[in-house]
Design an enzyme around this catalytic site. Structure first.
Site, PDB file in Angstrom:
ATOM      1  N   PRO A  54       0.904  -1.317  -0.188  1.00 23.85           N
ATOM      2  CA  PRO A  54      -0.236   0.110  -0.006  1.00 23.85           C
ATOM      3  C   PRO A  54       0.841   1.265  -0.028  1.00 23.85           C
ATOM      4  O   PRO A  54       2.046   1.386   0.521  1.00 23.85           O
ATOM      5  CB  PRO A  54      -0.870  -0.002   1.474  1.00 23.85           C
ATOM      6  CG  PRO A  54      -0.713  -1.439   1.822  1.00 23.85           C
ATOM      7  CD  PRO A  54       0.561  -2.009   1.170  1.00 23.85           C
ATOM      8  N   ASP A  55       0.343   2.170  -0.519  1.00 21.06           N
ATOM      9  CA  ASP A  55       0.909   3.538  -0.580  1.00 21.06           C
ATOM     10  C   ASP A  55       0.607   4.288   0.927  1.00 21.06           C
ATOM     11  O   ASP A  55      -0.078   5.090   0.776  1.00 21.06           O
ATOM     12  CB  ASP A  55       0.483   4.506  -1.617  1.00 21.06           C
ATOM     13  CG  ASP A  55       1.037   5.986  -1.681  1.00 21.06           C
ATOM     14  OD1 ASP A  55       2.083   6.037  -1.137  1.00 21.06           O
ATOM     15  OD2 ASP A  55       0.518   6.782  -2.262  1.00 21.06           O
ATOM     16  N   ALA A  56       1.341   3.834   1.937  1.00 21.32           N
ATOM     17  CA  ALA A  56       0.943   4.158   3.184  1.00 21.32           C
ATOM     18  C   ALA A  56       1.969   4.266   4.214  1.00 21.32           C
ATOM     19  O   ALA A  56       1.940   4.182   5.268  1.00 21.32           O
ATOM     20  CB  ALA A  56       0.113   3.196   3.676  1.00 21.32           C
ATOM     21  N   LYS A 117       1.129   8.223   6.215  1.00 28.57           N
ATOM     22  CA  LYS A 117       0.082   8.976   5.202  1.00 28.57           C
ATOM     23  C   LYS A 117      -0.618   7.919   4.577  1.00 28.57           C
ATOM     24  O   LYS A 117      -0.247   6.811   4.288  1.00 28.57           O
ATOM     25  CB  LYS A 117       0.987   9.551   4.261  1.00 28.57           C
ATOM     26  CG  LYS A 117       1.982   9.031   3.343  1.00 28.57           C
ATOM     27  CD  LYS A 117       2.235   9.455   2.249  1.00 28.57           C
ATOM     28  CE  LYS A 117       1.072   8.714   1.074  1.00 28.57           C
ATOM     29  NZ  LYS A 117       1.393   9.246  -0.288  1.00 28.57           N
ATOM     30  N   ASN A 119      -2.771   7.640   0.419  1.00 29.35           N
ATOM     31  CA  ASN A 119      -2.847   8.208  -0.563  1.00 29.35           C
ATOM     32  C   ASN A 119      -3.793   9.141  -0.824  1.00 29.35           C
ATOM     33  O   ASN A 119      -4.937   8.769  -0.177  1.00 29.35           O
ATOM     34  CB  ASN A 119      -2.873   7.184  -1.659  1.00 29.35           C
ATOM     35  CG  ASN A 119      -2.713   7.766  -3.158  1.00 29.35           C
ATOM     36  OD1 ASN A 119      -3.749   8.078  -3.724  1.00 29.35           O
ATOM     37  ND2 ASN A 119      -1.767   7.391  -3.596  1.00 29.35           N
TER      38      ASN A 119
END
Length: 299
Positions: A54-56, A117, A119
């Site tokens: 994940p973009d996390a 964070k 996305n």
């Protein structure tokens, strides 16, 4: 030799609009260069996706840096690294700047969200902003850590993404400008550029404005130029195109009785050989062999 950071800085100063495209590895970065873009965006979303994560904020700074460094090695155009929230507090940002600048990266982007964070365009996501003071501290740390003033620091405000309103977006961007950011990235999830254009119309500084029109792709370059926007980043189109093409090809191939039954257009092997510079390698090997013959090591 002129640094890539200086080249990018001059492009921003002299061009009406700097065009940047996202990449997720060295090959996609090279294709961005071949297509004629001014610079490469080393996308944290794209790099995370290629690791099936994940973009996390899950991947480490070193992992992102390794991919960005491979882009530097493969390309002759500047690389702009998407560094999310800066991998921590001011001390982490300071360390990050030294590492990225040392690797030949031309610019970094840090955003004012809290860690970890999410996305910006994720549906039903929670977008929490760091306090203005704490993010200004990161910008100051970044500015103090760089050794070359040409190395650019882009401050990205997510105030509009977080639903904090236009006044907050302008207030934060102005504070980041005062702290020494070299450009401001303003992001929006609206389906048209009205919100972005309202921001730039209210922006009184001469610092460059950068946009990422993922959610409003119909905006034209002429419109961006007329609103004094200096850089456009097409951040994830290459990843999304690759995802569709690879998925379609493999879904056809697993059901096919032969490789020529798939309908997806494929590159030739020669196309890839050229990007890899395979023939240059063979030429270099031949030159070495000829030299060894002259020295008597080969009959």
């Amino acid at each position: 030799m002129t640094s890539q950071a200086k080249i990018l800085k001059e492009k921003i100063e002299r061009s009406s609009l700097v065009k940047v495209a996202g990449a997720f590895d060295a090959l996609s970065a090279k294709l961005v260069e071949i297509a004629g873009f001014d610079a490469v965006w080393a996308s944290s979303f794209g790099i995370s996706a290629t690791h099936a994560l994940p973009d996390a904020g899950i991947m480490t700074m070193t992992e992102f840096l390794n991919v960005s460094s491979s882009m530097v090695e493969s390309c002759k155009i500047p690389i702009i690294a998407d560094c999310d929230t800066g991998f921590g507090g001011p001390s982490n940002v300071s360390h990050m700047i030294k590492k990225y600048e040392g690797a030949g990266i031309a610019a970094v982007s840090i955003e004012d969200k809290t860690f970890p964070k999410q996305n910006s365009l994720l549906e039903d996501s929670t977008q929490e902003l760091l306090s203005e003071k704490d993010f200004v501290a990161k910008i100051i740390a970044a500015k103090n850590a760089r050794s070359d003033s040409n190395f650019l620091i882009f401050a990205r405000t997510e105030a509009l993404i977080a639903g904090k309103g236009m006044d907050e977006a302008i207030k934060r961007a102005s504070a980041y400008d005062d702290a020494g950011a070299d450009a401001i990235i303003i992001h929006s999830k609206q389906k048209d550029p009205t919100e972005i254009f309202e921001f730039v119309n209210k922006w009184e500084s001469t610092k460059p404005i950068i946009v990422i029109p993922t959610s409003y792709p119909s905006v034209t370059t002429d419109e961006l130029i007329s609103h004094r926007i200096k850089m456009v980043i097409y951040a994830n189109q290459s990843l999304r195109a690759s995802f569709v093409s690879i998925s379609k090809t493999l879904n056809e191939l697993v059901k096919a009785k032969s490789g020529d039954q798939i309908t997806t257009e494929l590159s030739t092997m020669e196309d890839i050989f050229k990007v890899q510079q395979m023939y240059k390698l063979k030429s270099e090997e031949k030159s070495i062999e000829d030299h060894l013959k002259k020295l008597g090591y080969i009959n």
